[in-house]
Design a protein around this motif. Structure first.
Motif, PDB file in Angstrom:
ATOM      1  N   LEU A  28       0.885  -1.195   0.044  1.00  0.00           N
ATOM      2  CA  LEU A  28       0.124  -0.088   0.049  1.00  0.00           C
ATOM      3  C   LEU A  28       0.657   1.228   0.087  1.00  0.00           C
ATOM      4  CD1 LEU A  28      -2.739  -1.218   2.690  1.00  0.00           C
ATOM      5  CD2 LEU A  28      -3.145  -0.419   0.224  1.00  0.00           C
TER       6      LEU A  28
ATOM      7  N   THR B 126      -6.138  -0.035   4.356  1.00  0.00           N
ATOM      8  CA  THR B 126      -5.861   1.090   3.629  1.00  0.00           C
ATOM      9  C   THR B 126      -4.817   2.222   3.786  1.00  0.00           C
ATOM     10  OG1 THR B 126      -7.192   2.334   5.135  1.00  0.00           O
ATOM     11  CG2 THR B 126      -8.605   1.136   3.525  1.00  0.00           C
ATOM     12  N   THR B 127      -4.356   2.864   3.116  1.00  0.00           N
ATOM     13  CA  THR B 127      -3.340   3.982   3.292  1.00  0.00           C
ATOM     14  C   THR B 127      -3.619   5.270   2.404  1.00  0.00           C
ATOM     15  OG1 THR B 127      -1.509   2.079   3.468  1.00  0.00           O
ATOM     16  CG2 THR B 127      -0.861   4.423   2.647  1.00  0.00           C
TER      17      THR B 127
ATOM     18  N   LEU C  71      -6.441  -2.579  -0.044  1.00  0.00           N
ATOM     19  CA  LEU C  71      -5.652  -3.704  -0.580  1.00  0.00           C
ATOM     20  C   LEU C  71      -6.078  -4.971   0.486  1.00  0.00           C
ATOM     21  CD1 LEU C  71      -3.797  -5.339  -2.478  1.00  0.00           C
ATOM     22  CD2 LEU C  71      -1.850  -4.784  -0.720  1.00  0.00           C
TER      23      LEU C  71
ATOM     24  N   LEU D  38      -4.323  -3.432  -5.663  1.00  0.00           N
ATOM     25  CA  LEU D  38      -4.266  -2.189  -5.219  1.00  0.00           C
ATOM     26  C   LEU D  38      -5.625  -1.382  -5.911  1.00  0.00           C
ATOM     27  CD1 LEU D  38      -0.781  -0.517  -5.133  1.00  0.00           C
ATOM     28  CD2 LEU D  38      -2.293  -1.277  -3.212  1.00  0.00           C
TER      29      LEU D  38
END
Length: 323
Positions: free
Chosen positions: A42, A74-75, A97, A103
């Motif tokens: 991520l 999440t990022t 992800l 992604l």
């Protein structure tokens, strides 16, 4: 730009975290399956996030500012916003992800940074009005639940009852409540109350002043209206307020002596001007010069004591011829 979402659930106050620092801080969560490998993938998805933001925004996507893990799987990647009128804003792209997946772009938003210029928090109009804002032609109706007002006494036609209700201020549909009177007393006391600087230095108070016009109702025990044009004319004043224009103030007594001091009006201060000194010196010099020039002429004109005068000769002849 009309489709840009500026209200997302990401943490706007979170600090910007560098990708390397994010990878170092990656941990494992065996229960959810969000491990260090997913975090790394991520965090490394910078180009995926940039392509998504550029496709959405079209232009104005600046350098990558870092990433932040705000929730599992999440990022959020942040990019500077090179847009006119959006100084200090940034693009936020949330990548998601899951184990075994690819992604995906979860959300894109334009958000304000710490130094961004943003609109203040919205305040309802009835809370924005302040004293002095009302102008000619403006209408300011009271609220339906205005605590300052309570229902009053409507005239009934009963002369005795209506005559009683009039003087105490109840002959209206509404009148001041206890809260309304308390708020008014607080405002009036703050401006012209006993704690005012001029009141603390005054010898007399408005409660005993002849210029005070009483008011009706329960507020008459604390306030009145000043009718002195040289003081707080037409203003509500506290009975313990005071000024130097009280009706009981006396004229100061004359402490000067009854007999005036003698004054010599013949005394004159002589002031000699420079041009007068110059003229006097010049006149003195001319007088001395004239005196020196006339002295030889007077010496030559002197005659000996035994010199005969022509008239004496004639006189002598005349005397010899006389019988």
């Amino acid at each position: 730009m009309g489709g840009v979402n500026t209200e997302v659930s990401t943490d706007q106050e979170a600090g910007v975290v560098d990708v390397d620092d994010q990878s170092a801080a990656a941990g494992t969560d065996p229960e959810s399956g969000f491990d260090a490998a997913l975090r790394e993938r991520l965090a490394s998805g910078v180009e995926v996030a940039r392509s998504a933001v550029e496709e959405f925004a079209g232009a104005g996507v600046g350098e990558h500012l870092g990433s932040e893990v705000e929730a599992a799987f999440t990022t959020t990647h942040r990019f500077g916003a090179d847009l006119s009128g959006y100084r200090g804003w940034y693009w936020a792209c949330v990548l998601a992800l899951v184990p075994g997946g690819e992604l995906t772009v979860d959300e894109i938003a334009l958000l304000p940074g710490d130094e961004a210029l943003i609109a203040p928090e919205w305040v309802p109009w009835d809370q924005r009005v302040r004293a002095g804002d009302l102008g000619a032609g403006d209408l300011l109706p009271p609220g339906d639940d205005d605590e300052r007002l309570v229902p009053g006494h409507t005239l009934t036609g009963d002369e005795a009852l209506d005559e009683l209700a009039g003087p105490i201020g109840l002959g209206r549909e509404q009148h001041l409540s206890r809260e309304g009177r308390a708020l008014a007393a607080e405002r009036w006391s703050a401006v012209r109350g006993p704690d005012a600087e001029i009141a603390r230095s005054a010898k007399y108070h408005c409660g005993s002043c002849g210029f005070l016009v009483p008011v009706a109702g329960s507020l008459s025990t604390m306030f009145g209206v000043c009718a002195n044009e040289f003081s707080a004319d037409g203003q509500v004043v506290h009975l313990q307020y005071g000024c130097g224009a009280h009706s009981a103030v006396e004229k100061p007594k004359d402490t000067s002596p009854a007999i005036p001091e003698a004054f010599d009006d013949a005394a004159v201060d002589v002031v000699v001007l420079p041009q007068q000194l110059k003229a006097a010196a010049q006149a003195r010099a001319e007088a001395e010069a004239n005196a020196d020039s006339q002295q030889p002429a007077s010496a030559d004109s002197e005659q000996p004591a035994n010199a005969e005068h022509p008239d004496d000769k004639s006189t002598g002849q005349d005397s010899d011829s006389a019988p």
